[in-house]
Design an enzyme around this catalytic site. Sequence first.
Site, PDB file in Angstrom:
ATOM      1  N   LYS A 129      78.392  40.766-128.572  1.00  0.00           N
ATOM      2  CA  LYS A 129      77.941  39.248-128.316  1.00  0.00           C
ATOM      3  C   LYS A 129      78.774  38.357-127.592  1.00  0.00           C
ATOM      4  CE  LYS A 129      73.660  37.454-129.610  1.00  0.00           C
ATOM      5  NZ  LYS A 129      72.352  38.225-129.689  1.00  0.00           N
TER       6      LYS A 129
HETATM    7  P1  NAD Z   1      64.976  31.358-126.232  1.00  0.00           P
HETATM    8  O1  NAD Z   1      65.912  30.453-125.734  1.00  0.00           O
HETATM    9  O2  NAD Z   1      64.018  31.852-125.220  1.00  0.00           O
HETATM   10  O3  NAD Z   1      63.943  30.353-127.238  1.00  0.00           O
HETATM   11  C1  NAD Z   1      64.493  29.705-128.341  1.00  0.00           C
HETATM   12  C2  NAD Z   1      63.399  28.997-128.937  1.00  0.00           C
HETATM   13  O4  NAD Z   1      63.752  28.362-130.103  1.00  0.00           O
HETATM   14  C3  NAD Z   1      62.977  27.805-128.149  1.00  0.00           C
HETATM   15  O5  NAD Z   1      61.281  27.790-128.009  1.00  0.00           O
HETATM   16  C4  NAD Z   1      63.408  26.649-128.480  1.00  0.00           C
HETATM   17  O6  NAD Z   1      62.808  25.471-128.448  1.00  0.00           O
HETATM   18  C5  NAD Z   1      63.580  26.788-130.049  1.00  0.00           C
HETATM   19  N1  NAD Z   1      64.386  26.051-130.993  1.00  0.00           N
HETATM   20  C6  NAD Z   1      65.691  25.688-130.820  1.00  0.00           C
HETATM   21  N2  NAD Z   1      66.305  24.796-131.467  1.00  0.00           N
HETATM   22  C7  NAD Z   1      65.313  24.924-132.413  1.00  0.00           C
HETATM   23  C8  NAD Z   1      65.294  23.913-133.464  1.00  0.00           C
HETATM   24  N3  NAD Z   1      66.158  23.220-134.130  1.00  0.00           N
HETATM   25  N4  NAD Z   1      63.911  24.211-134.304  1.00  0.00           N
HETATM   26  C9  NAD Z   1      62.906  24.716-133.912  1.00  0.00           C
HETATM   27  N5  NAD Z   1      62.949  25.462-132.954  1.00  0.00           N
HETATM   28  C10 NAD Z   1      63.979  25.406-131.969  1.00  0.00           C
HETATM   29  O7  NAD Z   1      65.795  32.378-127.111  1.00  0.00           O
HETATM   30  P2  NAD Z   1      65.117  33.755-127.569  1.00  0.00           P
HETATM   31  O8  NAD Z   1      65.817  34.829-126.471  1.00  0.00           O
HETATM   32  O9  NAD Z   1      63.601  33.664-127.671  1.00  0.00           O
HETATM   33  O10 NAD Z   1      65.927  33.987-128.791  1.00  0.00           O
HETATM   34  C11 NAD Z   1      65.575  33.635-130.086  1.00  0.00           C
HETATM   35  C12 NAD Z   1      66.143  34.202-131.300  1.00  0.00           C
HETATM   36  O11 NAD Z   1      65.646  35.687-131.131  1.00  0.00           O
HETATM   37  C13 NAD Z   1      67.521  34.293-131.252  1.00  0.00           C
HETATM   38  O12 NAD Z   1      67.741  34.213-132.857  1.00  0.00           O
HETATM   39  C14 NAD Z   1      67.931  35.497-130.695  1.00  0.00           C
HETATM   40  O13 NAD Z   1      69.167  35.770-131.064  1.00  0.00           O
HETATM   41  C15 NAD Z   1      67.018  36.375-131.194  1.00  0.00           C
HETATM   42  N6  NAD Z   1      66.689  37.515-130.264  1.00  0.00           N
HETATM   43  C16 NAD Z   1      66.342  37.301-128.835  1.00  0.00           C
HETATM   44  C17 NAD Z   1      66.413  38.494-128.296  1.00  0.00           C
HETATM   45  C18 NAD Z   1      66.006  38.527-126.810  1.00  0.00           C
HETATM   46  O14 NAD Z   1      65.659  39.769-126.279  1.00  0.00           O
HETATM   47  N7  NAD Z   1      65.808  37.564-125.862  1.00  0.00           N
HETATM   48  C19 NAD Z   1      66.563  39.942-128.949  1.00  0.00           C
HETATM   49  C20 NAD Z   1      66.903  39.908-130.157  1.00  0.00           C
HETATM   50  C21 NAD Z   1      66.655  38.796-130.922  1.00  0.00           C
END
Ligand code: NAD
Length: 443
Positions: A129
């Site tokens: 990561k």
């Molecule tokens: P992203 O940046 O596309 O979206 C993040 C979302 O979280 C946004 O809607 C934002 O408004 C919201 N957010 C941020 N701070 C917040 C708060 N304090 N309260 C409420 N909402 C809040 O990110 P993503 O890629 O969708 O990732 C989200 C989660 O999923 C993370 O934990 C990431 O590690 C995990 N994840 C992502 C992927 C991927 O392929 N993108 C894969 C596995 C896991």
Amino acid sequence: MARNGNEERVATKERRRPKGAVVELEDVDLYDLALSLFDRAADVMNLDPTVRTILQQPKNELMVNFPVRLDDGRFRLFKGYRVQHNNLLGPYKGGIRYARFVTLNELKAMAFWMTMKNSLVGVPFGGAKGGVKLDPSQFSESELQRITRRYTHALGTNIGPDWDIPAPDLGTNAQTMVWVSDTYMNTIGYAQRFAGRGVVTGKTVASGGSLGREEATGRGVVCTIQSWAEEQKVDLRKVTFAVQGYGNVGSFASTTLADLGATLVAVQDHTGSIANPKGMDARGLQAHARSRGGIAGFAGGRSIDDAAFWATPCDVLIPAALEMQITEANAPSLRCHVIAEGANGPTAPAADAILAKKGIHVIPDILCNAGGVVVSFFEWTQNRRGESWPLEEVRGKLKRYMDAAYAQVRAVATERKIDMRTAAYVQALTRIASVYHERGIFP
Ligand code: NAD
């Protein structure tokens, strides 16, 4: 590397204060949490002590500081990280996040979870990561491009298509990956130039990405919800769901679940919380959040506070934003039947115990959100073969991987009479331990 004591504590406070939150959330060091989950599974399966010792720390922890010119001509120094946890099963693999609270310990936990996830779903990767400490909303597109290119350059040969392959995560996207790929391709010499684009996955389709990668994590979350619904004999067309985070994972999980007939009743992101018990248009909300930078102002729902969001009556709750969002403080108020962990580490250990008492099922993160890395594996394979697979083929293969992983975790949980979270770790560790056993420890 030292733990960065003060910096980590400040960062932890910032992260745990979502907008509108009425509770002071639990203070947990994510790496301690990861290790406690690991220990629980290792005890259950009586894991070989040598393998246990090796997996307790990442193999490599890299920190880089690099200057970038801002639009106003000033220079600013940024701090970036890449943690490579383990590469027994294949090249290191894991996302890059851009967030102001990024810390080394958080990334150590995330890298460890990637090792577990990749082993669990059976893709030939280890775990890693990375991240840069910044709030992406505070920088212009051209600044983000320069930051990404300098970070990539600073990582140098510590990444590569056969060594360590990043992907998008919180605060990064397909465009970010294209900048990483282009920078890498332009620094490795002509002979390997095109093989070099496989240095990252999650690229745009035009620049070598896979169809279906952008939606993959959210779609994978829904595959696990389908498995849960089949088990519980629940009709998804009658299901209501609430989502925290409406970025990549949350929005695609929502549109996919809505396509199956389920009803989206509440959403929270960093701009606030909205609800509508009659249902909201998941696709319309996705377009709104993309164009406005958040869900606030969406006409299909009325604004509610943080406490009301968590107490929304629904069948499925999908935390898809940040870590440690379901805690001892808000877990008692939850009114869902199952939690599908789209985010990494969204549930605090103390909350887990409360959920178990309340009879709320949990589909654990390393299983639930593994769809992204599965399709990343497909993208990496397509890049190596010079192929481009049709969308339906990608979706079909993803479903088979997710269904198989869910069935394996359920079987382990049933056989050993343990919860799904511990079972997912046991399943992942069993594969890793058997490879260490067969290959031995070098020299
Ligand atoms: P992203 O940046 O596309 O979206 C993040 C979302 O979280 C946004 O809607 C934002 O408004 C919201 N957010 C941020 N701070 C917040 C708060 N304090 N309260 C409420 N909402 C809040 O990110 P993503 O890629 O969708 O990732 C989200 C989660 O999923 C993370 O934990 C990431 O590690 C995990 N994840 C992502 C992927 C991927 O392929 N993108 C894969 C596995 C896991």
